[in-house]
Design an enzyme around this catalytic site. Structure first.
Site, mmCIF file in Angstrom:
data_model
loop_
_atom_site.group_PDB
_atom_site.id
_atom_site.type_symbol
_atom_site.label_atom_id
_atom_site.label_comp_id
_atom_site.label_asym_id
_atom_site.label_seq_id
_atom_site.Cartn_x
_atom_site.Cartn_y
_atom_site.Cartn_z
ATOM 1 N N ASP A 219 0.851 -1.185 0.000
ATOM 2 C CA ASP A 219 0.000 0.000 0.000
ATOM 3 C C ASP A 219 0.892 1.243 0.000
ATOM 4 O OD1 ASP A 219 -3.016 0.840 0.560
ATOM 5 O OD2 ASP A 219 -1.714 2.207 1.657
ATOM 6 N N GLU A 262 -4.677 2.466 -4.205
ATOM 7 C CA GLU A 262 -3.209 2.456 -4.155
ATOM 8 C C GLU A 262 -2.689 1.159 -3.560
ATOM 9 O OE1 GLU A 262 -4.629 4.659 -0.424
ATOM 10 O OE2 GLU A 262 -5.246 4.399 -2.497
#
Length: 362
Positions: A219, A262
């Protein structure tokens, strides 16, 4: 992305099953009809052959309804069907018009078997039919007229080529559609669907070959701030930049995909936890050292990573995602820009159970 042969087979299966069922009904109906017609004309052996094929097709029609081995039943239909066709055209009573059925060979072969095996079977049976034709009518000047023979040869060649081209085109179209359906439109990386397919295949291979398999969940840190400070165009550019970094730094046998936003998932083939940690650290450092600029401004990027291993942390993709996700959030809580591996004495997910994490990924 090159489609795996098993994937292509799965894609073609509904299409081929529908064609097979239709052909079985046609074979049953025509077998009964021509059986009676030949019996009425006194051609009992040919009648028995027609009725036998109709009865066999009825059995196959029942068998293919719920089978998981469609390809086997296709061969169980095609080989006897084409063989019976050869026997029918070889009988002394068969006229030259019976050879019109031979034109079905390339069409049926390609529709049911695909472009490769379909072409092999087509060429084999066409060669047998040609030999039978030449043997039966070698002395018949009317049948062996050069124009008639040329017409039959050209017509057969056209049907064979058209059938083959159709199958090639269909395969390419399905591969393209599959690629579009399994690819993230922004980064060009595989999406969740492709990750799942890849994992299932590699899990089976890992089990057969007794090889390890690891999963990373990545992430990007503070990505909302990147969008807020530099704009969404810069955020999209950062995602594409990171995707390119993954493509260049991972092995061709591994798979990196975008889970959403993301967040990314990476499957490391033939990789145990210790090596997976090293790979994760290399990726983390590479991104931290990267020089990504937008409109002359440096965009700082870091990432947090959670690591899980097949067998150690669970047996399914759901297990590994949950465990790796839990460790990812631990990395976030500990300050970000770090890798969180399994800890000594840390609970593991038993086989078939899922460790609950802050978020269910799939």
């Amino acid at each position: 992305m090159d489609a795996h042969p098993d994937t292509l087979t799965q894609l073609a299966r509904p299409h081929r099953k529908a064609v097979l069922v239709a052909l079985l009904w046609i074979t049953i109906g025509s077998g009964i009809l021509f059986g009676f017609l030949n019996a009425f004309r006194g051609y009992l052996p040919l009648s028995l052959l027609e009725w036998g094929m109709a009865l066999y097709s009825a059995f196959l029609l029942f068998a293919v309804r719920r089978t998981r081995h469609l390809e086997r039943w296709i061969l169980a239909y095609i080989l006897p069907f084409f063989t019976a066709m050869m026997a029918a055209v070889a009988t002394p009573e068969a006229s030259v018009t019976v050879f019109g059925w031979v034109l079905l060979i390339p069409l049926v072969g390609h529709l049911l078997l695909g472009r490769r095996l379909g072409m092999v079977v087509t060429l084999c049976f066409l060669a047998v039919a040609t030999a039978i034709f030449l043997y039966k009518f070698r002395g018949d000047t009317a049948v062996m007229d050069i124009r008639s023979v040329a017409n039959m040869v050209i017509l057969t060649a056209c049907i064979t080529v058209f059938s083959h081209v159709y199958e090639v085109s269909r395969e390419r179209s399905e591969i393209q559609l599959l690629k579009m359906a399994q690819t993230d439109f922004l980064t060009g990386l595989p999406n969740r669907s492709r990750i799942k397919v890849f994992f299932e295949r590699e899990r089976s291979r890992a089990g057969r070959e007794q090889q390890p398999l690891s999963l990373l969940i990545v992430d990007l840190d503070h990505f909302k701030q990147v969008n807020d400070r530099f704009g969404h165009e810069a955020g999209d550019r950062a995602l594409v930049f990171f995707a390119d970094l993954l493509k260049h730094r991972l092995r061709a046998t591994d798979l990196a995909g975008r889970l959403g936003g993301e967040e990314f998932g990476i499957i490391l083939v033939n990789t145990a936890t210790n090596t997976a940690i090293q790979v994760a650290e290399d990726l983390r450092q590479a991104l931290a050292d990267a020089d990504l600029r937008h409109d002359g401004q440096l965009i700082p990027l870091t990432m947090s990573i959670g690591v899980a291993e097949l067998g150690v942390d669970g047996q399914s993709l759901q297990d590994l995602l949950a465990v790796a996700d839990q460790r990812l959030y631990q990395a976030k809580d500990q300050g970000r820009n770090q890798v969180v591996p399994p800890l000594a004495g840390q609970p593991r997910a038993p086989s078939g159970q899922t460790v609950s994490g802050p978020e269910q990924i799939l």
